[in-house]
Design a protein around this motif. Structure first.
Motif, PDB file in Angstrom:
ATOM      1  N   CYS A  64      95.227  48.294  71.366  1.00  0.00           N
ATOM      2  CA  CYS A  64      96.474  47.603  71.717  1.00  0.00           C
ATOM      3  C   CYS A  64      97.420  47.537  70.525  1.00  0.00           C
ATOM      4  N   ILE A  65      96.871  47.320  69.346  1.00  0.00           N
ATOM      5  CA  ILE A  65      97.708  47.272  68.150  1.00  0.00           C
ATOM      6  C   ILE A  65      98.353  48.630  67.910  1.00  0.00           C
ATOM      7  N   VAL A  66      97.578  49.700  68.086  1.00  0.00           N
ATOM      8  CA  VAL A  66      98.119  51.052  67.885  1.00  0.00           C
ATOM      9  C   VAL A  66      99.247  51.325  68.872  1.00  0.00           C
ATOM     10  N   PHE A  67      99.028  51.024  70.162  1.00  0.00           N
ATOM     11  CA  PHE A  67     100.065  51.258  71.164  1.00  0.00           C
ATOM     12  C   PHE A  67     101.285  50.371  70.927  1.00  0.00           C
ATOM     13  N   CYS A  98     110.292  41.594  70.288  1.00  0.00           N
ATOM     14  CA  CYS A  98     109.695  40.323  69.857  1.00  0.00           C
ATOM     15  C   CYS A  98     108.368  40.058  70.565  1.00  0.00           C
ATOM     16  N   VAL A  99     108.306  40.352  71.851  1.00  0.00           N
ATOM     17  CA  VAL A  99     107.065  40.180  72.601  1.00  0.00           C
ATOM     18  C   VAL A  99     105.989  41.118  72.054  1.00  0.00           C
ATOM     19  N   LEU A 100     106.371  42.351  71.734  1.00  0.00           N
ATOM     20  CA  LEU A 100     105.413  43.282  71.124  1.00  0.00           C
ATOM     21  C   LEU A 100     104.900  42.750  69.792  1.00  0.00           C
ATOM     22  N   GLY A 101     105.782  42.162  69.008  1.00  0.00           N
ATOM     23  CA  GLY A 101     105.362  41.564  67.738  1.00  0.00           C
ATOM     24  C   GLY A 101     104.367  40.440  67.941  1.00  0.00           C
ATOM     25  N   LEU A 102     104.629  39.577  68.929  1.00  0.00           N
ATOM     26  CA  LEU A 102     103.718  38.482  69.252  1.00  0.00           C
ATOM     27  C   LEU A 102     102.361  39.023  69.695  1.00  0.00           C
ATOM     28  N   GLU A 103     102.382  40.009  70.575  1.00  0.00           N
ATOM     29  CA  GLU A 103     101.133  40.595  71.067  1.00  0.00           C
ATOM     30  C   GLU A 103     100.342  41.252  69.944  1.00  0.00           C
ATOM     31  N   SER A 104     101.032  41.940  69.061  1.00  0.00           N
ATOM     32  CA  SER A 104     100.361  42.588  67.931  1.00  0.00           C
ATOM     33  C   SER A 104      99.727  41.556  67.007  1.00  0.00           C
ATOM     34  N   PHE A 105     100.446  40.473  66.754  1.00  0.00           N
ATOM     35  CA  PHE A 105      99.911  39.409  65.908  1.00  0.00           C
ATOM     36  C   PHE A 105      98.649  38.810  66.523  1.00  0.00           C
ATOM     37  N   LEU A 106      98.701  38.515  67.824  1.00  0.00           N
ATOM     38  CA  LEU A 106      97.536  37.943  68.494  1.00  0.00           C
ATOM     39  C   LEU A 106      96.346  38.892  68.467  1.00  0.00           C
ATOM     40  N   SER A 107      96.593  40.174  68.711  1.00  0.00           N
ATOM     41  CA  SER A 107      95.508  41.155  68.674  1.00  0.00           C
ATOM     42  C   SER A 107      94.948  41.314  67.271  1.00  0.00           C
ATOM     43  N   ALA A 108      95.802  41.254  66.270  1.00  0.00           N
ATOM     44  CA  ALA A 108      95.325  41.364  64.884  1.00  0.00           C
ATOM     45  C   ALA A 108      94.418  40.180  64.532  1.00  0.00           C
ATOM     46  N   VAL A 109      94.806  38.985  64.947  1.00  0.00           N
ATOM     47  CA  VAL A 109      93.973  37.806  64.702  1.00  0.00           C
ATOM     48  C   VAL A 109      92.632  37.959  65.412  1.00  0.00           C
ATOM     49  N   LEU A 110      92.656  38.404  66.660  1.00  0.00           N
ATOM     50  CA  LEU A 110      91.408  38.610  67.394  1.00  0.00           C
ATOM     51  C   LEU A 110      90.539  39.679  66.734  1.00  0.00           C
ATOM     52  N   CYS A 111      91.150  40.757  66.277  1.00  0.00           N
ATOM     53  CA  CYS A 111      90.378  41.816  65.617  1.00  0.00           C
ATOM     54  C   CYS A 111      89.708  41.297  64.345  1.00  0.00           C
ATOM     55  N   ILE A 112      90.408  40.469  63.591  1.00  0.00           N
ATOM     56  CA  ILE A 112      89.826  39.894  62.372  1.00  0.00           C
ATOM     57  C   ILE A 112      88.641  39.002  62.730  1.00  0.00           C
ATOM     58  N   TRP A 113      88.804  38.156  63.760  1.00  0.00           N
ATOM     59  CA  TRP A 113      87.701  37.284  64.175  1.00  0.00           C
ATOM     60  C   TRP A 113      86.519  38.098  64.690  1.00  0.00           C
ATOM     61  N   PHE A 114      86.809  39.124  65.498  1.00  0.00           N
ATOM     62  CA  PHE A 114      85.732  39.948  66.041  1.00  0.00           C
ATOM     63  C   PHE A 114      85.012  40.708  64.931  1.00  0.00           C
ATOM     64  N   PHE A 115      85.760  41.180  63.942  1.00  0.00           N
ATOM     65  CA  PHE A 115      85.160  41.905  62.831  1.00  0.00           C
ATOM     66  C   PHE A 115      84.235  40.986  62.031  1.00  0.00           C
ATOM     67  N   LYS A 116      84.673  39.758  61.791  1.00  0.00           N
ATOM     68  CA  LYS A 116      83.829  38.793  61.079  1.00  0.00           C
ATOM     69  C   LYS A 116      82.589  38.460  61.886  1.00  0.00           C
ATOM     70  N   GLU A 117      82.756  38.285  63.180  1.00  0.00           N
ATOM     71  CA  GLU A 117      81.623  37.966  64.052  1.00  0.00           C
ATOM     72  C   GLU A 117      80.646  39.138  64.119  1.00  0.00           C
ATOM     73  N   LYS A 118      81.180  40.335  64.174  1.00  0.00           N
ATOM     74  CA  LYS A 118      80.344  41.532  64.249  1.00  0.00           C
ATOM     75  C   LYS A 118      79.519  41.687  62.971  1.00  0.00           C
ATOM     76  N   ASN A 119      80.121  41.403  61.820  1.00  0.00           N
ATOM     77  CA  ASN A 119      79.403  41.512  60.550  1.00  0.00           C
ATOM     78  C   ASN A 119      78.407  40.373  60.360  1.00  0.00           C
ATOM     79  N   ALA A 120      78.645  39.241  61.008  1.00  0.00           N
ATOM     80  CA  ALA A 120      77.731  38.107  60.881  1.00  0.00           C
ATOM     81  C   ALA A 120      76.431  38.353  61.635  1.00  0.00           C
ATOM     82  N   LYS A 121      76.463  39.209  62.633  1.00  0.00           N
ATOM     83  CA  LYS A 121      75.253  39.442  63.444  1.00  0.00           C
ATOM     84  C   LYS A 121      74.379  40.461  62.831  1.00  0.00           C
TER      85      LYS A 121
END
Length: 121
Positions: A64-67, A98-121
């Motif tokens: 989603c971030i790439v698109f 602006c909506v694309l910027g908001l969506e990208s920001f939200l996806s980036a935050v989720l990707c960071i959380w998922f990456f941390k969670e993935k490395n924690a397991k």
């Protein structure tokens, strides 16, 4: 929710402008990114019940971030070549950016959380 807003902005823009007038409508940027973000949101919400989808959700959000970046580039090209005869379309396209910027920001935050969670397991 932001994906639904993006689809709505795209439909409004498509209804008020001709198909070949801008890259935004020609490539259906807002509709495509909106649907992708809705799918990303659904997969992210399914993580509570099915934690095994963590890798899938991470991949979908990265996609989603790439698109969104590609869409932002297309919108920026449109805005740089804009003529001043239709201010409403300009405002709608800026709102789409602006909506694309908001969506990208939200996806980036989720990707960071998922990456941390993935490395924690």
């Amino acid at each position: 929710m932001s994906g639904i807003l993006s689809v709505g902005v795209g439909l409004l823009f498509a209804a008020t402008q001709e198909m070949g007038q801008s890259l935004f409508t020609m490539f259906r940027v807002s509709q495509l990114t909106g649907v992708l973000f809705v799918i990303a949101g659904l997969v992210s919400n399914l993580l509570f019940k099915y934690p095994v989808l963590l890798t899938v959700s991470f991949a979908v959000n990265c996609g989603c971030i790439v698109f969104a970046l590609i869409g932002a580039i297309l919108i920026s090209v449109d805005l740089s070549q804009w003529n001043t005869e239709n201010d409403l379309s300009l405002k709608i396209e800026v709102m789409g950016l602006c909506v694309l910027g908001l969506e990208s920001f939200l996806s980036a935050v989720l990707c960071i959380w998922f990456f941390k969670e993935k490395n924690a397991k």
